[in-house]
Design a protein around this motif. Structure first.
Motif, PDB file in Angstrom:
ATOM      1  N   THR A 162      72.054  37.956  46.965  1.00  0.00           N
ATOM      2  CA  THR A 162      71.398  37.993  47.999  1.00  0.00           C
ATOM      3  C   THR A 162      70.489  38.610  48.158  1.00  0.00           C
ATOM      4  O   THR A 162      69.364  39.116  47.842  1.00  0.00           O
ATOM      5  N   GLN A 163      70.663  40.029  47.866  1.00  0.00           N
ATOM      6  CA  GLN A 163      70.699  41.687  48.576  1.00  0.00           C
ATOM      7  C   GLN A 163      68.964  42.040  47.024  1.00  0.00           C
ATOM      8  O   GLN A 163      67.776  41.843  48.018  1.00  0.00           O
ATOM      9  N   ALA A 164      69.256  41.800  46.053  1.00  0.00           N
ATOM     10  CA  ALA A 164      68.945  41.744  44.903  1.00  0.00           C
ATOM     11  C   ALA A 164      67.163  41.056  44.785  1.00  0.00           C
ATOM     12  O   ALA A 164      66.275  41.237  45.022  1.00  0.00           O
ATOM     13  N   GLU A 165      67.702  39.602  45.540  1.00  0.00           N
ATOM     14  CA  GLU A 165      66.812  38.300  45.960  1.00  0.00           C
ATOM     15  C   GLU A 165      65.832  38.826  47.055  1.00  0.00           C
ATOM     16  O   GLU A 165      64.464  38.401  47.121  1.00  0.00           O
ATOM     17  N   GLY A 166      66.403  39.037  47.511  1.00  0.00           N
ATOM     18  CA  GLY A 166      66.073  39.478  49.166  1.00  0.00           C
ATOM     19  C   GLY A 166      64.578  40.713  49.123  1.00  0.00           C
ATOM     20  O   GLY A 166      63.890  40.795  48.989  1.00  0.00           O
ATOM     21  N   VAL A 167      65.176  41.780  48.236  1.00  0.00           N
ATOM     22  CA  VAL A 167      64.329  42.568  47.967  1.00  0.00           C
ATOM     23  C   VAL A 167      62.766  42.339  46.528  1.00  0.00           C
ATOM     24  O   VAL A 167      62.047  42.640  47.303  1.00  0.00           O
ATOM     25  N   ARG A 168      63.560  41.505  45.607  1.00  0.00           N
ATOM     26  CA  ARG A 168      62.571  40.639  45.108  1.00  0.00           C
ATOM     27  C   ARG A 168      61.181  39.569  45.904  1.00  0.00           C
ATOM     28  O   ARG A 168      60.338  39.809  45.784  1.00  0.00           O
ATOM     29  N   TYR A 169      62.080  38.748  46.781  1.00  0.00           N
ATOM     30  CA  TYR A 169      60.757  38.393  47.725  1.00  0.00           C
ATOM     31  C   TYR A 169      60.140  38.845  48.674  1.00  0.00           C
ATOM     32  O   TYR A 169      59.016  37.996  48.829  1.00  0.00           O
ATOM     33  N   LEU A 170      60.358  39.477  49.113  1.00  0.00           N
ATOM     34  CA  LEU A 170      59.495  41.317  49.981  1.00  0.00           C
ATOM     35  C   LEU A 170      58.491  41.262  48.903  1.00  0.00           C
ATOM     36  O   LEU A 170      57.045  41.593  49.249  1.00  0.00           O
ATOM     37  N   SER A 171      58.997  41.727  47.702  1.00  0.00           N
ATOM     38  CA  SER A 171      57.413  42.079  46.503  1.00  0.00           C
ATOM     39  C   SER A 171      56.839  40.555  46.634  1.00  0.00           C
ATOM     40  O   SER A 171      55.655  41.582  46.214  1.00  0.00           O
ATOM     41  N   ARG A 172      57.684  39.940  46.356  1.00  0.00           N
ATOM     42  CA  ARG A 172      56.394  39.092  46.530  1.00  0.00           C
ATOM     43  C   ARG A 172      55.610  38.110  47.472  1.00  0.00           C
ATOM     44  O   ARG A 172      54.160  38.051  47.441  1.00  0.00           O
ATOM     45  N   LEU A 173      56.192  38.328  49.023  1.00  0.00           N
ATOM     46  CA  LEU A 173      55.227  38.724  50.035  1.00  0.00           C
ATOM     47  C   LEU A 173      54.710  40.293  50.016  1.00  0.00           C
ATOM     48  O   LEU A 173      53.371  38.802  50.494  1.00  0.00           O
ATOM     49  N   LEU A 174      54.497  40.388  49.756  1.00  0.00           N
ATOM     50  CA  LEU A 174      53.641  41.384  49.574  1.00  0.00           C
ATOM     51  C   LEU A 174      52.700  41.400  47.673  1.00  0.00           C
ATOM     52  O   LEU A 174      51.244  41.600  49.444  1.00  0.00           O
ATOM     53  N   ARG A 175      52.876  40.211  47.425  1.00  0.00           N
ATOM     54  CA  ARG A 175      51.695  40.451  46.727  1.00  0.00           C
ATOM     55  C   ARG A 175      50.575  39.204  47.194  1.00  0.00           C
ATOM     56  O   ARG A 175      49.738  39.645  47.169  1.00  0.00           O
ATOM     57  N   TYR A 176      51.655  38.659  47.409  1.00  0.00           N
ATOM     58  CA  TYR A 176      50.605  37.203  48.497  1.00  0.00           C
ATOM     59  C   TYR A 176      49.556  37.791  49.386  1.00  0.00           C
ATOM     60  O   TYR A 176      48.756  37.921  49.611  1.00  0.00           O
ATOM     61  N   GLY A 177      50.192  38.552  50.417  1.00  0.00           N
ATOM     62  CA  GLY A 177      50.204  39.433  50.986  1.00  0.00           C
ATOM     63  C   GLY A 177      48.100  40.121  50.840  1.00  0.00           C
ATOM     64  O   GLY A 177      47.521  40.303  51.721  1.00  0.00           O
ATOM     65  N   THR A 178      48.460  41.516  49.739  1.00  0.00           N
ATOM     66  CA  THR A 178      47.486  41.970  49.211  1.00  0.00           C
ATOM     67  C   THR A 178      46.330  41.517  48.529  1.00  0.00           C
ATOM     68  O   THR A 178      44.834  41.439  49.220  1.00  0.00           O
ATOM     69  N   ILE A 179      46.435  40.106  47.927  1.00  0.00           N
ATOM     70  CA  ILE A 179      45.580  38.765  47.527  1.00  0.00           C
ATOM     71  C   ILE A 179      44.639  38.439  49.234  1.00  0.00           C
ATOM     72  O   ILE A 179      43.513  38.630  48.205  1.00  0.00           O
ATOM     73  N   ASN A 180      45.631  38.215  49.843  1.00  0.00           N
ATOM     74  CA  ASN A 180      44.991  37.229  50.515  1.00  0.00           C
ATOM     75  C   ASN A 180      44.220  38.309  51.107  1.00  0.00           C
ATOM     76  O   ASN A 180      43.483  37.411  52.563  1.00  0.00           O
ATOM     77  N   CYS A 181      44.875  39.366  51.353  1.00  0.00           N
ATOM     78  CA  CYS A 181      44.621  39.955  52.841  1.00  0.00           C
ATOM     79  C   CYS A 181      43.604  41.538  52.732  1.00  0.00           C
ATOM     80  O   CYS A 181      42.650  41.816  53.250  1.00  0.00           O
ATOM     81  N   VAL A 182      44.040  41.706  51.653  1.00  0.00           N
ATOM     82  CA  VAL A 182      42.716  43.079  50.779  1.00  0.00           C
ATOM     83  C   VAL A 182      41.771  42.483  50.444  1.00  0.00           C
ATOM     84  O   VAL A 182      40.240  42.798  50.358  1.00  0.00           O
ATOM     85  N   GLU A 183      41.837  40.875  49.602  1.00  0.00           N
ATOM     86  CA  GLU A 183      41.237  40.451  48.827  1.00  0.00           C
ATOM     87  C   GLU A 183      40.250  39.309  49.093  1.00  0.00           C
ATOM     88  O   GLU A 183      41.278  38.255  50.246  1.00  0.00           O
ATOM     89  N   TYR A 184      39.409  38.359  48.991  1.00  0.00           N
ATOM     90  CA  TYR A 184      38.909  37.498  49.253  1.00  0.00           C
ATOM     91  C   TYR A 184      39.178  37.220  50.803  1.00  0.00           C
ATOM     92  O   TYR A 184      39.333  36.651  51.378  1.00  0.00           O
ATOM     93  N   THR A 185      38.003  38.026  51.664  1.00  0.00           N
ATOM     94  CA  THR A 185      38.312  39.153  53.430  1.00  0.00           C
ATOM     95  C   THR A 185      37.274  38.085  53.323  1.00  0.00           C
ATOM     96  O   THR A 185      37.366  37.014  55.133  1.00  0.00           O
ATOM     97  N   ASP A 186      36.104  37.831  53.089  1.00  0.00           N
ATOM     98  CA  ASP A 186      34.475  37.443  53.486  1.00  0.00           C
ATOM     99  C   ASP A 186      35.077  36.346  53.676  1.00  0.00           C
ATOM    100  O   ASP A 186      34.656  35.607  52.881  1.00  0.00           O
TER     101      ASP A 186
END
Length: 353
Positions: free
Chosen positions: A30-54
């Motif tokens: 569960t802990q390992a998957e939690g770290v992976r989960y946060l990395s996945r959320l970060l991937r989603y966050g940067t794709i959709n908040c840093v890119e394609y924002t206008d």
């Protein structure tokens, strides 16, 4: 610019405290998957908040998506999720090809995950409401004001997102639709990226990670005291997190010993689609590409009387529709009825095997 990056890293470090919450299982998986989960959320966050924002030059990008390995908030293995950042200030034309997936839905939303973990509905449109020509093409307008003719996805003045769900029944043999989006009335001039702007985008991306992590942690907190139980929590709870109004959702928590099975019995309503998905603590679907952790109306075997038996267990019990726990001892789960004429509530029990 180093200060921008240092703030981003410090903000991100703070989000990691979700792994230490008192309800989070502390086993290594569960802990390992939690770290992976946060990395996945970060991937989603940067794709959709840093890119394609206008919102004047939007593009459909990956939302929770099997190809990008982003799993968020009870992702459906049969769904291809897409999203575009927009603004209710503008009008948009969406053009697409139908493909062969049975279901496509479009929704306009006020995405507030970076603020309070919600995603408010402002409009919805179903593929069955669109005219598809002989070449499989369709189009519609998304705007605050209804156009004089043609299909329309309503926006609100504060809408900032168009979301898409393309739902398979047979992932191996169906083709998803192809979509493009165009702003019809862009204004102003293009402004090159500045240190201030990239700082704001990075801050928003961390806000998305934090909002999503905390939202679905609260789901597990809500479900955990009712382990291996099934009931309707009230649909508003799930719709406020970005659910599709054509879907009736069941969610909950499961926990089993190695010699136990969770047996679910249910009537099956007349509906366009249903599925049951086993998930981890972080409300992510388990590895559906490698093992059988979900069923849908295409793969499920029904009983002679039309009911369905689902058996969640570490090993195949030899009856019903077996759902593999995939080395997990506990987690969350989801059951969906889509465009159903009724919403039967399954019964369940834990048995020794």
């Amino acid at each position: 610019m180093n200060a921008v990056w240092e703030k981003f890293c410090a903000d991100l470090l703070e989000v990691g405290k979700v792994l230490e919450d008192e309800i989070v299982p502390q086993d290594p998986l569960t802990q390992a998957e939690g770290v992976r989960y946060l990395s996945r959320l970060l991937r989603y966050g940067t794709i959709n908040c840093v890119e394609y924002t206008d919102p004047r030059w939007p593009q459909f990008s990956s939302a929770p998506n099997p190809n990008m390995m982003t799993k968020i908030g009870a992702d459906n293995p049969d769904n291809v999720y897409m999203r575009a950042n927009i603004s209710g200030k503008y009008n948009y034309r969406i053009i697409g090809t139908r493909g062969t997936v049975p279901l496509i839905t479009f929704g306009s939303r006020v995405n507030r995950y970076h603020i309070d973990g919600t995603m408010l509905q402002t409009g919805d449109l179903h593929i069955h409401d669109l005219e598809v020509d002989e070449n499989g093409r369709f189009e519609f307008i998304a705007s605050v004001d209804k156009p004089a003719e043609g299909a329309w996805l309503p926006l609100a003045p504060d809408s900032n997102l168009i979301s898409v769900r393309q739902t398979h029944q047979d992932r191996r043999n169906e083709v998803i639709g192809d979509l493009t989006i165009e702003c019809l009335n862009p204004d102003g001039e293009f402004v090159p990226l500045s240190p201030e702007e990239i700082g704001e985008r990075l801050t928003k991306s961390v806000g998305i990670v934090k909002g999503m992590a905390e939202t679905f942690l609260e789901w597990s907190r809500k479900f955990q005291p009712h382990t291996n139980e099934i009931f309707d929590w009230g649909q508003d709870y799930f719709q406020d997190a970005g659910g599709d109004p054509t879907i009736f959702y069941f969610h909950g928590y499961w926990k089993l010993a190695e010699d136990e099975a969770w047996v679910i019995e249910t009537e099956v309503p007349n509906c366009e689609y249903f599925n049951f998905v086993l998930q981890n603590f972080w409300v992510e679907s388990l590895d559906y590409n490698r093992t059988n952790i979900y069923i849908n109306n295409h793969t499920a075997k029904l009983n002679d009387d039309g009911t369905m038996t689902i058996v969640v267990a570490a090993k195949d019990p030899g009856y019903g529709n077996w759902i593999d726990t995939d080395s997990h001892a506990e987690g969350t789960w989801a059951l969906r009825w889509i465009k159903a004429d009724s919403h039967p509530i399954p019964t369940s029990k834990v048995v020794k095997i």
